[in-house]
Design an enzyme around this catalytic site. Structure first.
Site, PDB file in Angstrom:
ATOM      1  CB  VAL A  63      40.814  40.864  29.413  1.00  0.00           C
ATOM      2  CG1 VAL A  63      39.908  39.717  28.997  1.00  0.00           C
ATOM      3  CG2 VAL A  63      40.787  41.073  30.931  1.00  0.00           C
ATOM      4  CE1 TYR A 156      35.130  43.655  41.456  1.00  0.00           C
ATOM      5  CE2 TYR A 156      33.531  44.961  42.684  1.00  0.00           C
ATOM      6  CZ  TYR A 156      33.813  43.993  41.731  1.00  0.00           C
ATOM      7  OH  TYR A 156      32.787  43.378  41.064  1.00  0.00           O
ATOM      8  CB  ALA A 158      39.166  52.721  42.128  1.00  0.00           C
TER       9      ALA A 158
END
Length: 248
Positions: A63, A156, A158
């Site tokens: 992604v 994580y 952030a």
């Protein structure tokens, strides 16, 4: 069935919240596209859906790569002609219990690429197809970590705070297009991501990762509990739901 004939794209749909959501969406009548790098589990989830009489397709994708995301959305349009629901579950957690001055910059970049950039890219390319489809629902998976409290990982926390900010801004942009946006902040769940973080923290503390995971599993909630909420949000009932949703 609440999602009869809806076309739903679930990133990170191979395991955890994504897999549970894909299964539940299919049971409610949706045609589900499972997008993930984890080909083995992604195909297994799609096969489980089809074994129950549902419709599912697996697409292997990173992604964080815009060309891959664009191609994925194009393939959804070619096969199904529309997109009604996007759920962005794809995410990673690196550097659990690592202090910021010791945190590896490459690990930081990797987490931001998948969790935040990936969410941005999937949303960016899904919105035009949803607009052509007459509207839709976007469900962004953030976390309590980085929104209401700290995370085990600075990257994580952030990234999930960033997802919250993205959703907050996105809502006003796409509402005129007939697209609803919900940001969901799950709590402590029994997912591969959470269990890996628990094991990593234990190992850094000189404890047994296996023992830590075994002890934690009885206290963690099931991904299916979040999937129920995500199913409500994707259905007509979600019209009256809050923009920011907290779950167990």
């Amino acid at each position: 069935m609440r999602l009869q004939n809806k076309i739903a794209l679930v990133t990170g749909g191979a395991t955890g919240i994504g897999a549970a959501t894909a299964m539940m969406y299919a049971r409610e009548g949706a045609k589900v596209i499972i997008a993930d790098l984890n080909e083995a589990d992604g195909k297994a989830t799609a096969q489980s859906i089809e074994a129950e009489g549902g419709t599912a397709q697996f697409i292997r994708i990173d992604v964080s790569q815009e060309a891959e995301v664009a191609a994925m959305v194009e393939s959804v349009e070619q096969k199904f002609g529309r997109l009604d629901v996007l759920v962005t579950c794809a995410g990673i957690l690196l550097g659990a219990a690592v202090r910021i001055d010791q945190f590896d910059a490459e690990a930081w970049d990797a987490v931001i690429r998948v969790n935040l950039r990936g969410t941005f890219l999937c949303t960016k390319h899904a919105v035009p197809l949803m607009e052509k489809s007459g509207g839709g629902v976007i469900v962004l998976i953030a976390s309590g970590a980085g929104v209401t409290g700290p995370s085990a990982s600075v990257a994580y926390g952030a990234s999930k705070g960033g997802v919250r900010g993205l959703g907050f801004t996105l809502k006003n942009q796409v509402e005129p297009l007939g697209i609803r946006v919900h940001v969901v902040c799950p709590g402590n769940l029994n997912t591969p991501l959470k269990l890996r973080a628990i094991a990593e923290i234990a190992e850094r503390g000189g404890e047994s990762p296996e023992a830590a995971v075994a002890a934690a599993q009885s206290t963690l909630f099931k991904p299916e509990e979040v999937a129920k909420v995500l199913t409500d949000l994707a259905s007509d009932a979600g019209v009256n739901a809050d923009e920011l949703v907290f779950t167990k």
